[in-house]
Design an enzyme around this catalytic site. Structure first.
Site, PDB file in Angstrom:
ATOM      1  N   GLU A 194      18.746  -3.575 -52.468  1.00 12.89           N
ATOM      2  CA  GLU A 194      19.121  -3.485 -54.066  1.00 12.89           C
ATOM      3  C   GLU A 194      19.448  -4.061 -54.546  1.00 12.89           C
ATOM      4  O   GLU A 194      21.131  -3.214 -54.806  1.00 12.89           O
ATOM      5  CB  GLU A 194      17.870  -2.842 -53.754  1.00 12.89           C
ATOM      6  CG  GLU A 194      16.921  -2.650 -53.581  1.00 12.89           C
ATOM      7  CD  GLU A 194      15.366  -1.258 -54.710  1.00 12.89           C
ATOM      8  OE1 GLU A 194      15.682  -0.717 -55.120  1.00 12.89           O
ATOM      9  OE2 GLU A 194      14.118  -1.209 -53.605  1.00 12.89           O
TER      10      GLU A 194
ATOM     11  N   GLU B 275       7.830  -0.959 -59.772  1.00 12.10           N
ATOM     12  CA  GLU B 275       8.276   0.239 -59.826  1.00 12.10           C
ATOM     13  C   GLU B 275       7.501   0.504 -61.462  1.00 12.10           C
ATOM     14  O   GLU B 275       7.407   0.188 -61.744  1.00 12.10           O
ATOM     15  CB  GLU B 275       9.586   0.583 -59.268  1.00 12.10           C
ATOM     16  CG  GLU B 275      10.462  -0.246 -60.653  1.00 12.10           C
ATOM     17  CD  GLU B 275      12.404  -0.330 -60.891  1.00 12.10           C
ATOM     18  OE1 GLU B 275      12.265   0.003 -59.123  1.00 12.10           O
ATOM     19  OE2 GLU B 275      12.198  -1.155 -61.659  1.00 12.10           O
TER      20      GLU B 275
ATOM     21  N   ASP C  51      16.528  -6.494 -58.167  1.00 12.68           N
ATOM     22  CA  ASP C  51      15.918  -5.240 -58.479  1.00 12.68           C
ATOM     23  C   ASP C  51      15.781  -4.848 -59.851  1.00 12.68           C
ATOM     24  O   ASP C  51      16.442  -6.181 -60.631  1.00 12.68           O
ATOM     25  CB  ASP C  51      16.996  -3.477 -58.684  1.00 12.68           C
ATOM     26  CG  ASP C  51      16.539  -2.137 -58.508  1.00 12.68           C
ATOM     27  OD1 ASP C  51      15.140  -2.129 -59.036  1.00 12.68           O
ATOM     28  OD2 ASP C  51      17.215  -1.560 -57.720  1.00 12.68           O
TER      29      ASP C  51
ATOM     30  N   ASN D 266      20.249   0.953 -52.939  1.00 12.79           N
ATOM     31  CA  ASN D 266      20.842   0.523 -53.816  1.00 12.79           C
ATOM     32  C   ASN D 266      22.408   0.161 -53.378  1.00 12.79           C
ATOM     33  O   ASN D 266      23.252   0.587 -53.128  1.00 12.79           O
ATOM     34  CB  ASN D 266      20.674   1.204 -55.358  1.00 12.79           C
ATOM     35  CG  ASN D 266      19.243   1.564 -55.663  1.00 12.79           C
ATOM     36  OD1 ASN D 266      18.332   0.816 -56.340  1.00 12.79           O
ATOM     37  ND2 ASN D 266      18.821   2.936 -55.475  1.00 12.79           N
TER      38      ASN D 266
ATOM     39  N   GLU E 160      12.553   3.538 -50.976  1.00  9.57           N
ATOM     40  CA  GLU E 160      14.202   3.703 -51.833  1.00  9.57           C
ATOM     41  C   GLU E 160      14.551   4.803 -51.106  1.00  9.57           C
ATOM     42  O   GLU E 160      14.275   6.598 -51.612  1.00  9.57           O
ATOM     43  CB  GLU E 160      13.539   3.252 -52.757  1.00  9.57           C
ATOM     44  CG  GLU E 160      15.079   3.230 -53.590  1.00  9.57           C
ATOM     45  CD  GLU E 160      14.812   2.456 -54.868  1.00  9.57           C
ATOM     46  OE1 GLU E 160      14.055   2.103 -55.409  1.00  9.57           O
ATOM     47  OE2 GLU E 160      15.991   2.191 -55.847  1.00  9.57           O
TER      48      GLU E 160
END
Ligand code: C2E
Ligand code: CA
Ligand code: CA
Ligand code: CA
Length: 288
Positions: A158, A245, A188, A126, A58
């Site tokens: 995400e 996560e 997310d 993101n 990520e």
């Protein structure tokens, strides 16, 4: 544990206590940083729970401010969102990260020229809620992927649960468009919003990310475990990959394996790393 010591969080000085009281940078500071290309990317690995295989990274934005030190993205991303800088920030992060991903197999010397893991890694980006209506940005993103010869299905966008649900009709439209273009999509911070399950289920996601607030407390709280277990079950029933996560210890990892959660991300595997530290980290991990 060289790999642990060489992380950005420990290597770069943190702001001193005085500055920490008022670390809020101004919009002008951020604008200057974006203009100067001072936003860097840190990469946090994601690994398959069952096999331990590296699944991807990520991309997380980092800003080392000359006076305030490291400003957390939780502080500067909201400023970027309200000042109209977010789309440029997203594109800067994406182009750095995709260039890095494309070059990575050549930079890691494992003795295996065609390391299948390295050649198939996914990259998660993101995407802010503000960006969701900007189709031109996604076209630029797709162009950056093509330029770096990274197939779009290796790029996971995400979106937070809340942003996807802000205007469900618009989101469904945009997300379907992105999915048809070839991007993978992830929800997310799942579990922190209050979205209607029915609406979410209709959206073309490929991954659910269980919010770290549940994962980090799973071993101490039966409520958190209930959430983690239900989300993994939900993901499985919908045919989505589930990623946990905030996995910080072996006990949590064993628990996730017992649930057949697909992917784990967290300090146990690695903190976010700067690009220059990743080849060594990867070689060491592979040797284990
Ligand atoms: P996020 O997308 O939920 O990212 C996960 C955050 O959890 C990251 O914080 C990561 O460093 C942290 N984390 C990962 N593993 C662990 C763990 O095991 N324990 C703990 N305690 N924390 C862990 P970070 O990098 O500070 O980012 C914070 C948030 O800022 C991100 O949350 C994301 O919402 C936002 N952000 C970061 N980069 C970008 C970006 O390029 N664009 C946008 N729109 N938002 C970004
Ligand atoms: Ca994220
Ligand atoms: Ca998250
Ligand atoms: Ca978050």
């Amino acid at each position: 544990q060289e790999a642990v010591r060489a992380t950005p969080e420990t290597r770069v000085a943190r702001p001193d206590p005085v500055e920490r009281i008022n670390p809020t940078p101004t919009e002008a500071d951020l604008r200057a940083a974006v203009n100067a290309g001072d936003i860097r990317v840190a990469y946090q690995p994601k690994a398959r729970c069952r096999s331990g295989t590296l699944a991807g990274f990520e991309a997380l934005a980092r800003w080392d401010h000359p006076d305030h030190g490291n400003i957390p993205p939780d502080v500067f991303v909201p400023i970027a969102e309200t000042s109209g800088l977010i789309d440029r920030l997203t594109l800067q992060v994406a182009s750095q990260a995709l260039r890095w991903l494309a070059d990575l197999p050549g930079e890691v010397r494992t003795g295996d020229q065609n390391d299948p893991v390295l050649n198939r890694l996914q990259l998660s980006l993101n995407i802010s809620a503000r960006t969701l209506n900007n189709r031109a940005l996604f076209d630029e993103l797709a162009a950056i992927c093509r330029k770096n010869r990274v197939p779009l299905d290796r790029v996971i966008l995400e979106l937070t649960e809340t942003s996807a649900m802000e205007d469900a009709a618009v989101s469904l439209n945009t997300l379907t468009h992105l999915r048809l273009q070839g991007f993978s999509l992830s929800i997310d911070d799942f579990g922190t919003g209050y979205s209607s399950m029915i609406q979410l289920v209709r959206m073309p996601f490929s991954e659910i990310k269980i919010d770290k607030s549940f994962v980090m407390t799973a071993m101490n709280s039966s409520e958190s475990r209930a959430v983690v277990r239900s989300v993994v079950d939900l993901g499985r029933s919908l045919g989505l990959e589930t990623t946990a996560e905030g996995v910080e210890d072996e006990e949590t990892m064993r628990y996730l394996k017992s649930l057949s959660c697909d992917i784990a991300q967290g300090y146990l595997i690695s903190r976010p790393l700067f690009a220059e530290d990743i080849p060594a980290w990867y070689v060491e991990r592979r040797a284990k």
